[in-house]
Write a protein that holds these residues in place. Sequence first.
Motif, PDB file in Angstrom:
ATOM      1  N   ILE A 189       0.836  -1.196   0.000  1.00 56.26           N
ATOM      2  CA  ILE A 189       0.000   0.000   0.000  1.00 56.26           C
ATOM      3  C   ILE A 189       0.872   1.248   0.000  1.00 56.26           C
ATOM      4  O   ILE A 189       1.750   1.413   0.858  1.00 56.26           O
ATOM      5  CB  ILE A 189      -0.948   0.018   1.227  1.00 56.26           C
ATOM      6  N   TRP A 190       0.636   2.103  -0.999  1.00 59.00           N
ATOM      7  CA  TRP A 190       1.276   3.412  -1.061  1.00 59.00           C
ATOM      8  C   TRP A 190       0.201   4.484  -0.923  1.00 59.00           C
ATOM      9  O   TRP A 190      -0.965   4.272  -1.297  1.00 59.00           O
ATOM     10  CB  TRP A 190       1.978   3.631  -2.395  1.00 59.00           C
ATOM     11  N   THR A 191       0.603   5.641  -0.425  1.00 60.08           N
ATOM     12  CA  THR A 191      -0.288   6.800  -0.359  1.00 60.08           C
ATOM     13  C   THR A 191       0.417   8.021  -0.934  1.00 60.08           C
ATOM     14  O   THR A 191       1.594   8.268  -0.632  1.00 60.08           O
ATOM     15  CB  THR A 191      -0.727   7.092   1.090  1.00 60.08           C
ATOM     16  N   VAL A 192      -0.326   8.757  -1.762  1.00 61.81           N
ATOM     17  CA  VAL A 192       0.114  10.067  -2.248  1.00 61.81           C
ATOM     18  C   VAL A 192      -0.854  11.089  -1.686  1.00 61.81           C
ATOM     19  O   VAL A 192      -2.064  10.995  -1.917  1.00 61.81           O
ATOM     20  CB  VAL A 192       0.119  10.137  -3.792  1.00 61.81           C
ATOM     21  N   ASP A 193      -0.362  12.051  -0.942  1.00 62.23           N
ATOM     22  CA  ASP A 193      -1.249  13.041  -0.333  1.00 62.23           C
ATOM     23  C   ASP A 193      -0.443  14.253   0.113  1.00 62.23           C
ATOM     24  O   ASP A 193       0.792  14.192   0.211  1.00 62.23           O
ATOM     25  CB  ASP A 193      -1.986  12.438   0.876  1.00 62.23           C
ATOM     26  N   PHE A 207       4.184   9.263  -0.121  1.00 64.21           N
ATOM     27  CA  PHE A 207       4.754  10.327  -0.948  1.00 64.21           C
ATOM     28  C   PHE A 207       3.990  11.609  -0.629  1.00 64.21           C
ATOM     29  O   PHE A 207       2.856  11.796  -1.078  1.00 64.21           O
ATOM     30  CB  PHE A 207       4.629   9.971  -2.431  1.00 64.21           C
ATOM     31  N   GLN A 208       4.599  12.483   0.156  1.00 65.81           N
ATOM     32  CA  GLN A 208       3.940  13.719   0.578  1.00 65.81           C
ATOM     33  C   GLN A 208       4.298  14.831  -0.404  1.00 65.81           C
ATOM     34  O   GLN A 208       5.463  15.215  -0.532  1.00 65.81           O
ATOM     35  CB  GLN A 208       4.356  14.107   1.994  1.00 65.81           C
ATOM     36  N   ILE A 209       3.286  15.338  -1.090  1.00 66.04           N
ATOM     37  CA  ILE A 209       3.504  16.349  -2.119  1.00 66.04           C
ATOM     38  C   ILE A 209       2.836  17.655  -1.736  1.00 66.04           C
ATOM     39  O   ILE A 209       2.016  17.714  -0.823  1.00 66.04           O
ATOM     40  CB  ILE A 209       2.984  15.865  -3.493  1.00 66.04           C
ATOM     41  N   ARG A 210       3.167  18.702  -2.462  1.00 68.74           N
ATOM     42  CA  ARG A 210       2.556  20.001  -2.228  1.00 68.74           C
ATOM     43  C   ARG A 210       1.209  20.086  -2.944  1.00 68.74           C
ATOM     44  O   ARG A 210       0.979  19.383  -3.938  1.00 68.74           O
ATOM     45  CB  ARG A 210       3.477  21.117  -2.726  1.00 68.74           C
ATOM     46  N   PRO A 211       0.312  20.959  -2.472  1.00 63.35           N
ATOM     47  CA  PRO A 211      -0.993  21.099  -3.133  1.00 63.35           C
ATOM     48  C   PRO A 211      -0.839  21.435  -4.615  1.00 63.35           C
ATOM     49  O   PRO A 211       0.083  22.157  -5.021  1.00 63.35           O
ATOM     50  CB  PRO A 211      -1.639  22.259  -2.377  1.00 63.35           C
ATOM     51  N   ASP A 212      -1.731  20.871  -5.429  1.00 61.98           N
ATOM     52  CA  ASP A 212      -1.833  21.143  -6.877  1.00 61.98           C
ATOM     53  C   ASP A 212      -0.752  20.472  -7.716  1.00 61.98           C
ATOM     54  O   ASP A 212      -0.760  20.609  -8.944  1.00 61.98           O
ATOM     55  CB  ASP A 212      -1.816  22.649  -7.191  1.00 61.98           C
ATOM     56  N   THR A 213       0.183  19.760  -7.095  1.00 60.92           N
ATOM     57  CA  THR A 213       1.283  19.188  -7.872  1.00 60.92           C
ATOM     58  C   THR A 213       1.049  17.728  -8.252  1.00 60.92           C
ATOM     59  O   THR A 213       1.940  17.083  -8.805  1.00 60.92           O
ATOM     60  CB  THR A 213       2.631  19.311  -7.119  1.00 60.92           C
ATOM     61  N   ASP A 214      -0.150  17.205  -7.990  1.00 66.11           N
ATOM     62  CA  ASP A 214      -0.479  15.828  -8.370  1.00 66.11           C
ATOM     63  C   ASP A 214      -0.257  15.624  -9.861  1.00 66.11           C
ATOM     64  O   ASP A 214       0.289  14.593 -10.284  1.00 66.11           O
ATOM     65  CB  ASP A 214      -1.936  15.509  -8.027  1.00 66.11           C
ATOM     66  N   VAL A 215      -0.709  16.591 -10.659  1.00 64.02           N
ATOM     67  CA  VAL A 215      -0.587  16.472 -12.110  1.00 64.02           C
ATOM     68  C   VAL A 215       0.884  16.388 -12.514  1.00 64.02           C
ATOM     69  O   VAL A 215       1.269  15.599 -13.387  1.00 64.02           O
ATOM     70  CB  VAL A 215      -1.308  17.634 -12.829  1.00 64.02           C
ATOM     71  N   THR A 252      10.028  16.846 -22.590  1.00 65.50           N
ATOM     72  CA  THR A 252      10.511  18.204 -22.298  1.00 65.50           C
ATOM     73  C   THR A 252      10.450  18.542 -20.812  1.00 65.50           C
ATOM     74  O   THR A 252      10.919  19.599 -20.394  1.00 65.50           O
ATOM     75  CB  THR A 252       9.670  19.236 -23.075  1.00 65.50           C
ATOM     76  N   LEU A 253       9.866  17.655 -20.027  1.00 69.78           N
ATOM     77  CA  LEU A 253       9.682  17.914 -18.596  1.00 69.78           C
ATOM     78  C   LEU A 253      10.946  17.576 -17.824  1.00 69.78           C
ATOM     79  O   LEU A 253      11.500  16.481 -17.956  1.00 69.78           O
ATOM     80  CB  LEU A 253       8.504  17.074 -18.082  1.00 69.78           C
ATOM     81  N   SER A 254      11.400  18.497 -17.004  1.00 67.68           N
ATOM     82  CA  SER A 254      12.600  18.288 -16.199  1.00 67.68           C
ATOM     83  C   SER A 254      12.221  17.646 -14.862  1.00 67.68           C
ATOM     84  O   SER A 254      11.365  18.157 -14.135  1.00 67.68           O
ATOM     85  CB  SER A 254      13.302  19.618 -15.956  1.00 67.68           C
ATOM     86  N   LEU A 255      12.883  16.545 -14.518  1.00 70.18           N
ATOM     87  CA  LEU A 255      12.623  15.921 -13.228  1.00 70.18           C
ATOM     88  C   LEU A 255      13.088  16.803 -12.074  1.00 70.18           C
ATOM     89  O   LEU A 255      12.525  16.743 -10.972  1.00 70.18           O
ATOM     90  CB  LEU A 255      13.314  14.559 -13.145  1.00 70.18           C
ATOM     91  N   ASP A 256      14.092  17.617 -12.317  1.00 75.86           N
ATOM     92  CA  ASP A 256      14.521  18.565 -11.277  1.00 75.86           C
ATOM     93  C   ASP A 256      13.385  19.550 -10.977  1.00 75.86           C
ATOM     94  O   ASP A 256      13.149  19.913  -9.818  1.00 75.86           O
ATOM     95  CB  ASP A 256      15.770  19.330 -11.725  1.00 75.86           C
ATOM     96  N   TYR A 257      12.692  19.971 -12.047  1.00 79.78           N
ATOM     97  CA  TYR A 257      11.557  20.882 -11.861  1.00 79.78           C
ATOM     98  C   TYR A 257      10.414  20.171 -11.135  1.00 79.78           C
ATOM     99  O   TYR A 257       9.806  20.734 -10.216  1.00 79.78           O
ATOM    100  CB  TYR A 257      11.078  21.386 -13.218  1.00 79.78           C
ATOM    101  N   THR A 262       6.993  19.530  -6.463  1.00 79.03           N
ATOM    102  CA  THR A 262       6.248  18.570  -5.649  1.00 79.03           C
ATOM    103  C   THR A 262       6.787  18.446  -4.238  1.00 79.03           C
ATOM    104  O   THR A 262       6.054  18.093  -3.312  1.00 79.03           O
ATOM    105  CB  THR A 262       6.272  17.175  -6.289  1.00 79.03           C
ATOM    106  N   GLY A 263       8.090  18.706  -4.066  1.00 81.04           N
ATOM    107  CA  GLY A 263       8.719  18.503  -2.767  1.00 81.04           C
ATOM    108  C   GLY A 263       9.311  17.117  -2.610  1.00 81.04           C
ATOM    109  O   GLY A 263       9.904  16.813  -1.569  1.00 81.04           O
ATOM    110  N   LEU A 264       9.171  16.256  -3.606  1.00 81.30           N
ATOM    111  CA  LEU A 264       9.798  14.929  -3.588  1.00 81.30           C
ATOM    112  C   LEU A 264      11.168  15.015  -4.244  1.00 81.30           C
ATOM    113  O   LEU A 264      11.388  15.825  -5.135  1.00 81.30           O
ATOM    114  CB  LEU A 264       8.934  13.921  -4.347  1.00 81.30           C
ATOM    115  N   SER A 265      12.060  14.155  -3.836  1.00 80.74           N
ATOM    116  CA  SER A 265      13.366  14.119  -4.482  1.00 80.74           C
ATOM    117  C   SER A 265      13.243  13.425  -5.839  1.00 80.74           C
ATOM    118  O   SER A 265      12.303  12.670  -6.090  1.00 80.74           O
ATOM    119  CB  SER A 265      14.367  13.367  -3.606  1.00 80.74           C
TER     120      SER A 265
END
Length: 637
Positions: A189-193, A207-215, A252-257, A262-265
């Motif tokens: 079981i994983w959770t993204v929230d 995986f704790q992310i910042r609001p609106d960054t799910d996409v 074209t999407l940068s993983l660093d970005y 998102t706040g994830l590494s």
Amino acid sequence: MPMFSVCMRDCYDTCSMVSELKNGRLRVKGNQEHPITAGFLCPKGALLPKWFHSKDRLRKPLIRTGEKGSGKFKKASWKEAIDLVARKLRDVIERHGSESVLVYQYAGDRGVVNYAFPLRLFHYLNTAMLDYGICDRAGQEALKDVYGTAVGLDPEELKNQRLIVYWGINAFWTNLHGFMLARRKGLEIWTVDVVRTETAKRSDRFFQIRPDTDVLLALGVAKVIIKEELYDRAFVRENVYGFEEFKNYVKTLSLDYVSKETGLSVEEIETFAREYAEKRGVIHIGYGFQRSLAGGEAVRAIAMLPAIVGRRFGFIYDMKTIDKSYAEGVFLRTKPAKRIPQMKLAEYIEKGEVKFLYVYNSNPLASLPNQRRLRRALLESDVFVVTHDIFLTDTALYSDIVLPANTFFERLDIADSYYHRYVALNEPVAKLHGKSNSEVTRLLARALGIKNPYLYENDEEVIRKILELNGLSWEELRRKGFIKVSKRPRKWETPSGKIEFSSQRAVERGLSLFPRYRRFSGKYPLRLLTPTYRMTITSQYHNTYGMIDPHLYISPADAKERAIKEGDEVEVFNDHGKVRTRAKVSEDVPRGVVLLYKAFWVSLLGWNVNFLTADETVQNYGNASAYHSTWVDVKKV
């Protein structure tokens, strides 16, 4: 004698129960034969007898004698109240037209008859109807863009899975039986929230992310899977429309970005992608996180991940188990319905477009946003309000007539689930107070002098017809208490007949070809999240169970910046309003975010979080709600 019951609350699980009356007291227990709800009840379900026997249940119809909201009513007979409702309804239609009448209902009671049958009367009268947007409308529209349907995986298929990802859902509170099913079947079981919820604490990975960054996270995961060629080439080639264009889009999407936003590494994002692809995980897409300006785009991006790893319908979202349209009776209309967006009720009252409001199965004066505006609109307009409810809710207090409702333990009905594929029977166990929604509908039709026989069908006739139309057996349902709906042919109802990564339907609605990440900000510095509390379902049970959590949850960093300590009285405020409560400083909430649980009764608590939420803000996905796109500030009192 034990009877079959089913919990009618607006909840994934739709528990099958066995109930009986012993020594005048209701007793309930989970139906041990049910494959999903498995013989146990959640804490709310276990307390249903307390709700059923509450001394606060309405017993007599009430007619307002003081100002709206004052709580001043006189008791009336059923005949007096129904005759008054009928006279006022007839008068409003004659003076302002049928479209000035609005029936406002939602899923406070999900019994098929109790939910839908009253709509027959309003369809017959050609009144205005709601354009529902309060709950999961954004996700429904987004999934239709990709798959042509929002119907996902049968949870009984979890026995064949290795991994489930709870994305934006606190399943341990809101889908307890589903969570325990996943545990029993041995799934990882994983959770993204955004918040470290009870589900996150019980998960194997969070995986704790910042609001609106799910996409953005979903797009980043897709990028890694595609770049490292972990996707199912054969499945994608045969079944996905627009994959090559999508591949170029995420390239074209940068993983660093993605990491920065998102706040994830980067390592966490890559690990997510590799293990998800290897385990071909199922994603349970939640409802709550989509109620933001980024919600529709987020669901659309997340929904692509199962297809990339070769899953036809590798998400859990909605079952839409049976066709219930016969109960609603749209066929009784003689002209198309005017649709009023649910989130814009106050605006339409202010404009004078609603003159008669009939409310059942709902408590909009607790659940709708911008409560100050809505209450002002009701006070300053001449709208006539009728509420049919079990209790004197906040909405009932602002009504001209209040009609006592009964509970699902007092009537015959059936209920399906939006989580599993079972329809359950609900038999009357006892009768205490009030009348069902269908009973009141028949009384009103008779008082209006309507002869149409469809308005007088009894509950069993309606149920039998619905079951017949869905190929289900009434006799089997009566014998077992629940029945499984057979699997329907699974196809993608999109223009291309495939899973559409480049969605033609989205483009036709003015959206971008692929899901797009946008940053959102507000006038105030803190993002307010307003999830449901464990012991309530929106506003239900606040008055009977008495177990709520009114605290403001705030991160240590944000609390320190404002000199706020644990237990301090604080004021939460923005341009819509302000509320006072006490602070709970918690590491579970990230910096820049605060949390208040939603829809408590103002008449009991003195405030409600919806005095802070906005109603002018809706999504491009079907006028869906955006409660979680609310910004506030907090100060110590």
